[in-house]
Design a protein around this motif. Structure first.
Motif, PDB file in Angstrom:
ATOM      1  N   VAL C  94       0.834  -1.197   0.000  1.00 49.78           N
ATOM      2  CA  VAL C  94       0.000   0.000   0.000  1.00 49.78           C
ATOM      3  C   VAL C  94       0.873   1.253   0.000  1.00 49.78           C
ATOM      4  N   LYS C  95       1.915   1.225   0.792  1.00 48.31           N
ATOM      5  CA  LYS C  95       2.799   2.403   0.887  1.00 48.31           C
ATOM      6  C   LYS C  95       3.377   2.785  -0.467  1.00 48.31           C
ATOM      7  N   LYS C  96       3.712   1.785  -1.270  1.00 48.98           N
ATOM      8  CA  LYS C  96       4.381   2.064  -2.532  1.00 48.98           C
ATOM      9  C   LYS C  96       3.417   2.211  -3.710  1.00 48.98           C
ATOM     10  N   GLY C  97       2.117   2.188  -3.444  1.00 48.59           N
ATOM     11  CA  GLY C  97       1.156   2.362  -4.535  1.00 48.59           C
ATOM     12  C   GLY C  97       1.097   1.154  -5.451  1.00 48.59           C
ATOM     13  N   VAL C  99      -0.902  -1.285  -5.494  1.00 47.11           N
ATOM     14  CA  VAL C  99      -2.222  -1.885  -5.667  1.00 47.11           C
ATOM     15  C   VAL C  99      -3.093  -0.998  -6.543  1.00 47.11           C
TER      16      VAL C  99
END
Lengths: 757, 285, 160
Positions: C94-97, C99
């Motif tokens: 989620v932190k790295k986008g 998804v």
């Protein structure tokens, strides 16, 4: 870099990343996709498909299938309304009545207690066919003696256009240099990872409810209502989470939705139907294939004088959206450069092959491949640097293009220069090839549906002080919800965590054209901005009434002139009690002025346009033709970027799709049958195939878009094709003009072997 | 019982003999799962006896139940049967490599199955045992009855292991493949070689390029001409011409045309021999 | 095939199911156990959307017959956020986008876990190789690779 433009450094951007909280349900496996849905009493449907590309249906024998335990209903065309339907042309029936026209054409449907039983019944249904002569090549299909597919389309000509601007013939006569070539682009599939699925429910009171993930639920339900002869307000689509769309799910697989609805109506039970991955390739609708003969005329100094094109696109057996896609394919790319004289002939031919749909850039990417390849051929002929040739001719802010497109914001030159700089255009490595390509794409359309040019949205203040946004625009992972949340947050001055976007139920959202034409941010987002701003006004007004002194709202906080802070929920309750139950709702209507679009198709077709330039570095192994793509630099003008983390994802993903189309993908047919019907044989890039991708955003401030934003979602794919083609030609010294550009094709040219038939 | 996980080899053999309906053996199942499902299956994929990788009395023994991942990760295979380790790293995907076994790879009998190609080049024999407990040995390339059709009768016998001489210090082996994509792709052409160098000359060589015949087959004429030739670019160039000349190839709509494939056969033959020879030279020191 | 009782460990819990041994593990999980986090992208082992851990190894559950898992340990995406809190790999995604549409995500996360179980300090090449059997059409893989590298870094910082 001109004033007002800058390449934003993604590492230093001020705004924190924001994503819809839905990513948490996706990453934990809790998100509900269509295939996860299960309703009480649900039946499962399957389809009998034609094994012949063209045949008369003599008899359908259900007897053996009817004896199978667990089968609940059958559908054949004879019992259905026989009024054809379609998207552009009404040439399809829910089930084939007297003729099948492609391998996979739907002939009958079954509903049973589970998929295995339904499949067994499908195998037991006997259909007697009388095969007819078939035609597979679109040019052959246009011959007068070719087998005719549809009575009302003589000569298999589904659509045709002859477009002229200026005087192309004269320009060619006066030209100092002319280049010409033939290019071909095969059909390609969106290849979303979630196969198509739907669950249809016919509720005696509420009407038809179809659970399916589509990008344009209102467009889909309009057609379903018409085919099923139900009032539109009694056809509802609820979208589960969507596992990718990329254009392929704008209309999705209408047949599937119609057939499952019919089975639900017949059985009185929910009916689930899906396409297997094999069926996705066999009957899921790909982007049309095209053959383009292009000719361009130049002055010696590189000024483009004219472009002539003769294009034939392959309709497949039924039209669906192909006329629209053919139109975009034949004209959109003309507006990247100044081309004063145009002559275009496009013919869309029916063939006994799979009907088509759309994919990301709607044909613009096919035209990009052809035009950008031809430009490099011209550059060589003219002795000019391909970059200089493009910079000399590309459009700029304030221009009106040859088809009447009005460019309100444009950093295309800067994108070209930035892409070239970053790819090492002037600092080339030994043994590498470099290619560059430029693109335009419109944001929404003022002319596709002349009376529906914009979007609307509602912003509602909830009793708890949160805000709900209702929009018909769809998020299939490209970040629409997050973008709308940020827009609404900015307009209201609220923390984005207090805002939720609802879009997936046609019952509660405004009507929308949906996620097509790269309009979500620019058009849909603008409506959200207006709705949020209107809500803000209403909040302030209501708060002022409540406190009886003037009130201001700043940074999400309501303060009266006496310094008192007023809670938003208090405002909500106040209105609630004044009206006995209503909420404060801001309506946002974004209705762009109509275009002065004339019958030749001249006019401004969109509120604004996005631009991009990609640079690609490749290496070619001349002993085998094998191509290694080392780097893609993607420079984009999408106005002001609102959602950075999502924008990056769009570039990485879109460029990878472009790479897939340029180098790996393409339908292979044998006697009308799709041969590569699996993910092993229809190859999209894996993690090991993707090169370094460098996104660059050259921000402009667009006067139209919400907070200066423009669309990014479709244009990301377009320039990769031309850039890869040019880079490979630069590295190998030979040019492949038929996609995909494979090692074998390069090698055959290098060795002087004949190309495969 | 229609699906049994055999507890040991003897039980597996007994079940093969006695089970009804007609049983067959299943290992990893990655190929079998997508084919016609028989009425009764004996799962041998968990038998430790079939998962050995060991060198015994100058013979390398690799159990048929060894997965591609195991073979690719084994130091013994990487060092003494490099071609096999390389082949195993390139098959399918990590998920397929975790389940698919070398035995299954050979028995599925695809003409260019990567592990099988390497095994033939290495000179491997398959050791089979039937439900009467009698053992037979067959060179791997003789285990093919036709395209995608094995000589092994999975209803009455079990492929136990592959045996071959490990590469000695004066030998090297290598594997290469050419495919449309870097993962999840069947090869257009693959090649494996095992070579022995003595005093700078090729003293023995096995060269397999596929798909050429239903079974991965050594190019014997090419091998014969290469023996005695010096290690060097001129020899590899000659090998390319010889291999392309000896191999009879077919084109396919999904992969590549015949003349291009023939060309690739030559190119890959040259590459794999060069790499194998370099390895032989490196190890000598 | 005739149904049989199959006992195995599912997400750390001993379970029993009565099923046709030829039924794929994918359908067993999704239909019989209602664990719909594992997805069907193709049903033929060609996309990795159905990836689960079988005895700690990443496998395509669509190709595993139910009979095979008797006595084995199966771990699905649902096991990772058992207490309601996503685990460190999921947080990194989620932190790295990483998804977007999310359909490939459960399979990617399981492949990431399989990698980190045997290699706690992977190079970016090793990360790419570990997810080479998981197709993604949305993201171009870059942010997924970054997420897995971030998760690996966090493993390093953990007290042992």
């Amino acid at each position: 870099m001109p004033h007002g433009m800058e390449i934003i450094d993604m590492k230093k951007r001020a705004e924190p990343d924001f994503q819809s909280s839905e990513v948490w349900s996706k990453v934990t496996g809790k998100a509900v996709y269509g295939s996860d849905l299960k309703l009480p009493g649900m039946l499962y449907g399957k389809i009998v498909r034609s094994p012949h590309p063209h045949a008369r249906i003599k008899k359908i024998d259900l007897e053996a299938a009817q004896k199978i335990t667990g089968v609940r209903a059958f559908l054949v065309a004879a019992e259905l309304p026989d009024k054809p339907y379609g998207i552009v042309v009404d040439d399809e029936l829910p089930l084939a009545l007297d003729r099948v026209r492609y391998i996979g054409d739907e002939v009958a449907a079954v509903a049973a207690v589970d998929y295995e039983t339904a499949a067994k019944a499908v195998r037991a249904i006997r259909v007697d066919y009388e095969p007819l002569p078939a035609v597979f090549d679109p040019r052959e299909a246009l011959n007068p003696d070719a087998p005719q597919l549809h009575e009302q389309f003589r000569g298999n000509l589904a659509w045709e256009r002859n477009l002229k601007r200026g005087n192309s013939d004269q320009a060619f006569r006066e030209a100092e240099v002319v280049v010409e070539n033939r290019f071909s682009i095969p059909a390609v599939h969106s290849t979303y990872l979630e196969p198509t699925v739907c669950v249809a429910v016919d509720d005696p009171y509420e009407g038809l409810i179809i659970h399916t993930a589509v990008q344009s639920p209102d467009l889909v339900r309009e057609i379903i209502a018409k085919v099923l002869e139900r009032p539109l307000s009694k056809v509802r689509i609820i979208c589960p989470v969507m596992g990718g769309g990329f254009g392929g799910r704008v209309y999705g697989n209408l047949k599937l939705y119609i057939l499952s609805s019919l089975l639900a109506i017949k059985t009185g039970r929910p009916v689930k139907m899906k396409l297997t991955r094999e069926e996705e390739f066999l009957v899921g609708r790909p982007l049309i294939s095209a053959e383009m003969h292009l000719k361009m005329a130049f002055k010696r100094d590189g000024t483009i004088l004219a472009r002539e094109a003769d294009i034939v696109t392959d309709n497949g057996a039924y039209s669906a959206q192909a006329p629209w896609v053919s139109k975009t394919l034949s004209e959109r790319n003309d507006s990247v450069y100044h081309i004063p004289n145009i002559k275009t002939r496009v013919r869309l031919a029916y063939t006994n092959k799979i009907p088509t749909g759309q994919y990301r850039a709607y044909g613009n990417q096919a035209a990009n491949f052809a035009t950008e390849s031809l430009l490099d051929m011209a550059a060589e002929n003219l002795g000019l640097d391909p970059l200089e040739l493009r910079l000399k001719n590309c459009v700029k802010t304030g221009d009106t293009t040859v088809h009447g497109l009005q460019i309100k914001s444009c950093s295309l030159s800067e994108c070209l220069q930035a892409a070239a700089e970053e790819i090492g255009w002037h600092k080339r490595k030994e043994g590498r090839g470099y290619g560059i390509s430029a693109a335009i794409h419109s944001n929404g359309s003022l002319v596709l549906f002349k009376n529906f040019r914009g979007a609307s949205a509602l912003a509602r203040l909830e009793l708890d002080g949160r805000v709900s946004i209702f929009s018909g625009e769809q998020d299939y992972g490209q970040g629409t919800h997050a973008t709308f949340t940020l827009i609404a947050a900015k307009a209201l001055g609220l923390n984005p965590d207090l805002i939720t976007v609802y879009s997936r139920d046609t019952l509660s959202t405004p009507h929308s054209i949906g996620a097509l034409g790269m309009r979500q941010t620019t058009i849909g987002g603008k409506a959200v901005q207006l709705a949020a701003e209107r809500l803000r006004e209403l909040i302030v007004q209501t708060a002022a009434d409540l406190s009886e002194v003037p009130v201001m709202m700043e940074r999400g906080i309501l303060k009266s002139s006496s310094g008192r802070i007023i809670e938003l929920s208090l405002v909500a309750y106040h209105h609630h009690s004044l009206t006995s139950g209503l909420s404060l709702v801001g309506e946002g209507r974004y209705v762009p002025a109509p275009s002065a679009y004339d019958e030749t198709g001249y006019g401004n077709i969109a509120v604004t346009y996005s631009f991009a330039a990609h640079g690609v570095e490749v290496e070619v192994d001349k002993t085998t033709g094998a191509i290694t793509v080392h780097k893609i630099v993607a420079a984009h003008d999408s106005g002001k970027i609102i959602n950075h983390i999502s924008a990056l994802g769009q570039v990485y993903g879109g460029a990878t799709q472009g790479l897939g189309m340029s180098s790996y993908e393409g339908y292979i047919f044998e006697e009308g049958r799709v041969v590569n019907t699996s993910l092993a044989e229809y190859r999209i890039p894996t993690s090991l195939d993707v090169p370094v991708i460098v996104p660059l955003f050259i921000e402009t401030e667009d006067p139209e878009g919400p907070f200066g934003a423009k669309g990014l979602g479709e244009i990301v794919q377009i320039p990769v094709l031309g850039a890869v083609a040019n880079a490979v030609a630069d590295a190998a010294g030979v040019r492949v003009t038929d996609l995909p550009i494979t090692a074998e094709k390069v090698f055959r040219l290098l060795s002087g072997w004949e190309c495969e038939a | 019982m229609s699906y049994v996980k055999a507890a040991n080899l003897q039980e597996a053999l007994n079940l093969l003999k006695t089970s009804t309906p007609r049983p067959r053996v299943i290992a990893g199942g990655t190929d079998l799962f997508l084919q016609d499902w028989p009425g009764c299956l004996i799962d041998i994929s968990f038998l430790d006896d079939l998962k050995i990788i060991e060198e015994k009395d100058e013979v390398l023994e690799i159990g048929s139940g060894v997965t591609h991942a195991m073979a690719a990760g084994s130091d013994l295979v990487k060092y003494k049967a490099t071609a096999l380790a390389e082949a195993c790293t390139m098959v399918g995907s990590p998920q397929i490599r975790n389940m698919g076994t070398l035995g299954g790879n050979v028995i599925n009998a695809a003409p260019a199955a990567d592990a099988a190609v390497a095994l033939v080049a290495l000179g491997a024999e398959g050791v089979l045992i039937d439900c009467g407990n009698s053992i037979r040995r067959m060179p791997v390339d003789k285990l093919y009855a036709g395209y995608n059709h094995s000589v092994v009768d999975c209803g009455s016998e079990i492929l136990l292991k592959f045996v071959f001489e490990p590469c000695k210090p004066d030998e090297g082996s290598a594997f290469v493949r050419f495919a449309a994509r870097r993962a999840l792709a069947l090869p257009m052409v693959n090649a494996a070689a095992r070579i022995r160098i003595k005093d700078g000359l090729i003293s023995a060589v096995h060269l397999v390029v596929a798909p050429v015949k239903p079974a991965p087959t050594r190019l014997l004429k090419t091998e014969a001409k290469l023996c005695g030739k010096p290690v060097g670019e001129e020899t590899w160039f000659e090998a390319e011409q010889l291999a392309a000349g000896e191999a009879e190839v077919r084109g396919s709509l999904l992969r590549c045309s015949a003349d291009y494939r023939k060309h690739l056969v030559g190119v890959l033959a040259g590459r794999v021999l060069r790499t194998a020879a370099l390895r032989a030279l490196e190890r000598k020191v | 095939m005739e149904k049989a009782r199959i006992n195995f460990i599912l997400n750390g819990e001993a379970v029993e199911v009565y099923a046709d041994p030829s039924r794929s593990l994918l359908y067993l999980l999704r239909e019989d156990f209602g664990l719909t986090g594992t997805k069907e992208g193709c049903g033929q082992g060609e996309c990795g959307a159905c990836t689960v851990l079988l005895d700690d190894l990443a496998v395509n559950s669509c190709l595993i017959p139910a009979g095979k898992i008797a006595g084995c340990s199966v771990v699905t995406i649902e096991a990772l956020s058992r207490e309601g809190e996503p685990d460190f790999v999921q947080k990194a995604f989620v932190k790295k986008g990483a998804v977007q549409c999310g359909f490939c995500t459960p399979g990617m996360v399981m492949s990431a876990h399989a990698l980190l179980k045997e290699n706690t300090d992977p190079s970016s090449e090793e990360v790419k190789m570990a997810i080479s059997g998981n197709l993604c059409r949305c993201t171009g893989y870059k942010q997924i690779e970054e997420a897995i590298m971030l998760a690996a870094e966090q493993l390093k910082d953990r007290p042992t």
